[in-house]
Enzyme design. Sequence first.
Site, PDB file in Angstrom:
ATOM      1  N   TYR A  60      61.268  50.639  69.647  1.00 51.36           N
ATOM      2  CA  TYR A  60      61.465  49.454  69.257  1.00 51.36           C
ATOM      3  C   TYR A  60      60.100  48.625  68.703  1.00 51.36           C
ATOM      4  O   TYR A  60      59.001  49.182  69.067  1.00 51.36           O
ATOM      5  CB  TYR A  60      62.109  48.275  70.082  1.00 51.36           C
ATOM      6  CG  TYR A  60      61.139  47.807  71.503  1.00 51.36           C
ATOM      7  CD1 TYR A  60      60.155  46.773  71.308  1.00 51.36           C
ATOM      8  CD2 TYR A  60      60.923  48.800  72.464  1.00 51.36           C
ATOM      9  CE1 TYR A  60      59.348  46.540  72.265  1.00 51.36           C
ATOM     10  CE2 TYR A  60      60.015  48.497  73.600  1.00 51.36           C
ATOM     11  CZ  TYR A  60      59.199  47.328  73.494  1.00 51.36           C
ATOM     12  OH  TYR A  60      58.515  46.927  74.587  1.00 51.36           O
ATOM     13  N   CYS A  61      60.180  47.970  67.686  1.00 48.10           N
ATOM     14  CA  CYS A  61      58.946  47.075  67.186  1.00 48.10           C
ATOM     15  C   CYS A  61      59.114  45.698  67.284  1.00 48.10           C
ATOM     16  O   CYS A  61      59.877  45.139  68.136  1.00 48.10           O
ATOM     17  CB  CYS A  61      58.621  47.623  65.719  1.00 48.10           C
ATOM     18  SG  CYS A  61      60.004  47.438  64.387  1.00 48.10           S
ATOM     19  N   TRP A  62      58.702  44.828  66.432  1.00 50.89           N
ATOM     20  CA  TRP A  62      58.989  43.494  66.500  1.00 50.89           C
ATOM     21  C   TRP A  62      60.112  42.956  66.281  1.00 50.89           C
ATOM     22  O   TRP A  62      60.816  42.207  67.354  1.00 50.89           O
ATOM     23  CB  TRP A  62      57.839  42.648  65.596  1.00 50.89           C
ATOM     24  CG  TRP A  62      58.083  41.203  65.612  1.00 50.89           C
ATOM     25  CD1 TRP A  62      58.681  40.556  64.611  1.00 50.89           C
ATOM     26  CD2 TRP A  62      57.720  40.241  66.747  1.00 50.89           C
ATOM     27  NE1 TRP A  62      58.557  39.229  64.881  1.00 50.89           N
ATOM     28  CE2 TRP A  62      58.166  38.863  66.264  1.00 50.89           C
ATOM     29  CE3 TRP A  62      57.326  40.489  67.843  1.00 50.89           C
ATOM     30  CZ2 TRP A  62      58.062  37.793  66.983  1.00 50.89           C
ATOM     31  CZ3 TRP A  62      57.213  39.327  68.642  1.00 50.89           C
ATOM     32  CH2 TRP A  62      57.488  38.058  68.147  1.00 50.89           C
ATOM     33  N   SER A  76      59.453  50.748  63.872  1.00 49.40           N
ATOM     34  CA  SER A  76      60.392  51.536  64.640  1.00 49.40           C
ATOM     35  C   SER A  76      61.008  52.560  63.780  1.00 49.40           C
ATOM     36  O   SER A  76      61.369  53.735  64.329  1.00 49.40           O
ATOM     37  CB  SER A  76      60.936  50.869  65.670  1.00 49.40           C
ATOM     38  OG  SER A  76      61.905  49.731  64.768  1.00 49.40           O
ATOM     39  N   TYR A 124      61.702  43.701  69.560  1.00 49.18           N
ATOM     40  CA  TYR A 124      61.313  43.052  70.747  1.00 49.18           C
ATOM     41  C   TYR A 124      61.984  41.462  70.762  1.00 49.18           C
ATOM     42  O   TYR A 124      62.323  41.062  71.542  1.00 49.18           O
ATOM     43  CB  TYR A 124      59.785  42.843  70.781  1.00 49.18           C
ATOM     44  CG  TYR A 124      59.213  41.714  71.895  1.00 49.18           C
ATOM     45  CD1 TYR A 124      59.035  42.316  73.017  1.00 49.18           C
ATOM     46  CD2 TYR A 124      58.851  40.435  71.248  1.00 49.18           C
ATOM     47  CE1 TYR A 124      58.701  41.151  74.117  1.00 49.18           C
ATOM     48  CE2 TYR A 124      58.469  39.569  72.032  1.00 49.18           C
ATOM     49  CZ  TYR A 124      58.579  39.959  73.524  1.00 49.18           C
ATOM     50  OH  TYR A 124      58.009  38.937  74.267  1.00 49.18           O
TER      51      TYR A 124
END
Length: 349
Positions: free
Chosen positions: A93-95, A101, A122
């Site tokens: 995952y990323c933001w 991601s 996130y």
Amino acid sequence: MSHRSPVRVADRHAFHTLIDARSPAEYALDHIPGAINCPVLDDDERRIVGTIYKQQGAFEARRVGGAMVAANLARHLRTQFADQPASWKPLIYCWRGGMRSGSMVTWLRLVGWDAQQLAGGYKSWRRHVIDRLAELAPQLPLRVICGPTGSAKTRVLQALAARGAQELDLEACARHRGSVLGAWPGVAQPSQTAFETALLHALEPLDLQRTIYVEAESSKIGRLAVPQPLVQRLRASSCIEVAASVPARLDFLLRDYANLGDNPDLLAQQLGVLKELHGKQVIARWQDWAQAGALPPLFAELVALHYDPLYARSQSTHLHQWAARHSLASDDLSEAGIDALAAQVLALG
């Protein structure tokens, strides 16, 4: 589960490794429990790419950022991911579940691993935390351990846990003891979001069919706000008061807050925030004692003039079942005395 399907937060436990592809600063602010940080852009690189995006546009930002991402992914493949078997299933995952991601998922799939992406990144985790805390809080079978400052409430919670009871340690999640002098020595408080993540992480394993013991707290612990659904549940729950004698409390405080004597200047500075409540003359006396390392008279006056009057005013206002509380007297807040209090708490059922 489809090889290409974005994954929901609730399905995260089906994977071998949870990878946070955001920068180290983003990860430090808050992250999903158990996630490891493998950034595709570090903090400086993220700042550089963001500046290029604003000044030169998306294409140039992607061109420069792409080279950085490729270099970082290559490093992760040589290091953290080097020993993973062909059956490895990471969730990334990323933001917001976008390019950072997505780029890592693409490369790991090219290697042959069944890498998948957390839908919404996130931000979806953050929504999950807020929603779950609001859902769980009204269901919590809380018993609130009350008592004025120095009553060893946190130690009673720990003794209850040692006896097999369930406890929710709000101060441990906040890394703060709650009072004006309650900062943990050498330990910074987490971010508000990390505090709420820690609360959920502490709550989710608990059995809602069994009592959960919690310490009475205000709506703020240090600089952190306790989520309102949890505040409301705590205030509506039944209470057990530790009615320790003043000598026992002062003896406990001198042991538990002994670290305050290690930095007289900081202690005097912290006392200064109480000037509006107690006036310049009283604070000057307290600050003189702090500078001299005279903790016994300082703590005695803090208890008599600050903490106890505050406690007397706040409990009946904030704890709705205060009038019906069970009260446990104690003249001993040694380790044995605290364990005896825990036994009495459990005997109440």
